[in-house]
Design a protein around this motif. Sequence first.
Motif, PDB file in Angstrom:
ATOM      1  N   ALA A  63       0.785  -1.209  -0.010  1.00  0.00           N
ATOM      2  CA  ALA A  63      -0.078   0.043   0.025  1.00  0.00           C
ATOM      3  C   ALA A  63       0.819   1.182  -0.035  1.00  0.00           C
ATOM      4  N   PRO A  64       1.566   1.716  -1.023  1.00  0.00           N
ATOM      5  CA  PRO A  64       2.503   2.790  -1.097  1.00  0.00           C
ATOM      6  C   PRO A  64       1.171   3.914  -1.145  1.00  0.00           C
ATOM      7  N   LEU A  65       1.728   5.055  -0.937  1.00  0.00           N
ATOM      8  CA  LEU A  65       1.305   6.601  -0.913  1.00  0.00           C
ATOM      9  C   LEU A  65       1.994   7.302  -1.932  1.00  0.00           C
ATOM     10  N   ALA A  66       1.129   7.593  -2.976  1.00  0.00           N
ATOM     11  CA  ALA A  66       1.769   8.760  -3.761  1.00  0.00           C
ATOM     12  C   ALA A  66       1.994   9.969  -3.217  1.00  0.00           C
ATOM     13  N   LYS A  67       0.794  10.612  -2.622  1.00  0.00           N
ATOM     14  CA  LYS A  67       0.736  11.538  -2.077  1.00  0.00           C
ATOM     15  C   LYS A  67       1.708  11.904  -1.051  1.00  0.00           C
ATOM     16  N   LEU A  68       2.212  11.058  -0.148  1.00  0.00           N
ATOM     17  CA  LEU A  68       3.094  11.401   0.737  1.00  0.00           C
ATOM     18  C   LEU A  68       4.751  10.899   0.216  1.00  0.00           C
ATOM     19  N   LYS A  99       9.472   1.935   4.560  1.00  0.00           N
ATOM     20  CA  LYS A  99      10.987   2.449   4.427  1.00  0.00           C
ATOM     21  C   LYS A  99      10.928   3.962   4.935  1.00  0.00           C
ATOM     22  N   CYS A 100      11.523   4.295   5.503  1.00  0.00           N
ATOM     23  CA  CYS A 100      11.712   5.556   5.843  1.00  0.00           C
ATOM     24  C   CYS A 100      12.642   6.477   5.064  1.00  0.00           C
ATOM     25  N   LEU A 101      12.303   7.487   4.449  1.00  0.00           N
ATOM     26  CA  LEU A 101      13.326   8.262   3.325  1.00  0.00           C
ATOM     27  C   LEU A 101      13.305   9.606   3.841  1.00  0.00           C
ATOM     28  N   SER A 102      14.557  10.048   3.618  1.00  0.00           N
ATOM     29  CA  SER A 102      14.871  11.498   4.266  1.00  0.00           C
ATOM     30  C   SER A 102      14.236  12.501   3.263  1.00  0.00           C
ATOM     31  N   GLY A 103      13.685  13.802   3.551  1.00  0.00           N
ATOM     32  CA  GLY A 103      13.084  14.731   2.908  1.00  0.00           C
ATOM     33  C   GLY A 103      11.719  14.168   2.105  1.00  0.00           C
ATOM     34  N   MET A 104      11.065  13.394   2.894  1.00  0.00           N
ATOM     35  CA  MET A 104       9.536  13.066   2.338  1.00  0.00           C
ATOM     36  C   MET A 104       8.687  14.372   2.257  1.00  0.00           C
ATOM     37  N   GLN A 105       8.159  14.601   1.104  1.00  0.00           N
ATOM     38  CA  GLN A 105       7.320  15.771   0.823  1.00  0.00           C
ATOM     39  C   GLN A 105       6.314  15.172   0.070  1.00  0.00           C
ATOM     40  N   THR A 106       4.911  16.169   0.643  1.00  0.00           N
ATOM     41  CA  THR A 106       3.725  15.918  -0.380  1.00  0.00           C
ATOM     42  C   THR A 106       3.933  16.495  -1.652  1.00  0.00           C
TER      43      THR A 106
END
Length: 374
Positions: A63-68, A99-106
């Motif tokens: 369940a990936p989230l494109a918005k996030l 998976k936690c990635l740096s710089g996650m933006q909407t």
Amino acid sequence: MGEEVHLGLPGPWAEDYREKADHYTTKIGGVPDWPKEDLGIEPELLQCGLCGTRLCLVAQVYAPLAKLNIEERTLYVLVCPTPKCSHNPQSWKVLRVQKCLSGMQTNGKEDVLLQRKERVCSNEPAPSSSVGEHKEESNSLNRNDDDFDLDALAEALEQAATLASSTKKKNKSKRANNVPTKCAVVKEKVNDLTIPVLPCFYIYYDKEQSRGKSNVCSSSKETVLEEDILDMGNDEEEKWEGEKYEYDSAPGADRTFLKFKKRLDAYPQQCFRYSFAGKPLLAATNLRDVGTCKLCGSPRQYELQLMSPLSYFLHQAGDGSSSCAPNAWSWLTLVVYSCSKSCCPSSCGAKPGNCCWGVVEEEIVMQEDEACNA
């Protein structure tokens, strides 16, 4: 425009219920496919909260989230295999692994359910999972069209057309059979016999009809009704008197349950429903407060719910080759709520330059069939 609801429908059975896949795979039963061997999951997260027994996998949903901008994200719904516990909500758990990635933006895009690597069967092309995926790929082509070799692109499109035609025929066959089919290829399997397993089958997606539309599936003679029955008055061809719920003639009827049953009957094969930040299809109005995220304090919101046909298909596979069965399940739906921000469930805190996996327990609400418990 109404919310998009993606329905998880039964695909082929696994040849071996312990066969390995990957965390991109959406399936029912079998063994959990963790993204890496050592996730650092606390032992109690994989144990029943009532008796301490090792939990078994009920559903694994990529369940990936494109918005996030989160692609590496999978939900695992687990239950105690012991019949005396499995009817109790405390024996069910939902783990969100991402998976936690740096710089996650909407990025402002609409939330969609992507299935880039959906595994159905190695000798069978995986069916298309959602319209959103094709939109993503189309946008990517538009952004980078100067970098493409046109001859290579033409060849790729021709292969895609062939694949789509083949997939359509196979999906039609699945719908006609109305039950999962057996997969012919044996994959590598998990040899740890201490992990309890339910019968395993894979999932393909369909999008629920929008409000004000109807659809008739000729192979299974299933009718998808309009969400609002009153809107049917202007179209004689869409009047199915035998399927309509006459609220006036049943003053004691529970409207919430009747709506639930109507939409369940429209797609009687649906094993689960998915709509991140959408609205759950409730079987009863009594719904407890699901609280806030344990990590960041953000409100939880609806994401997924398991539906009762899932139990039916698991019962169909009761051949003794699995170590647990849904015999004690009496629920109508299990509703999963997750962090509205899908926060990073890891100690790295998405610091610049860091990239790691994290696990967090989310909330699940059970709505039971009261008649079975009377």
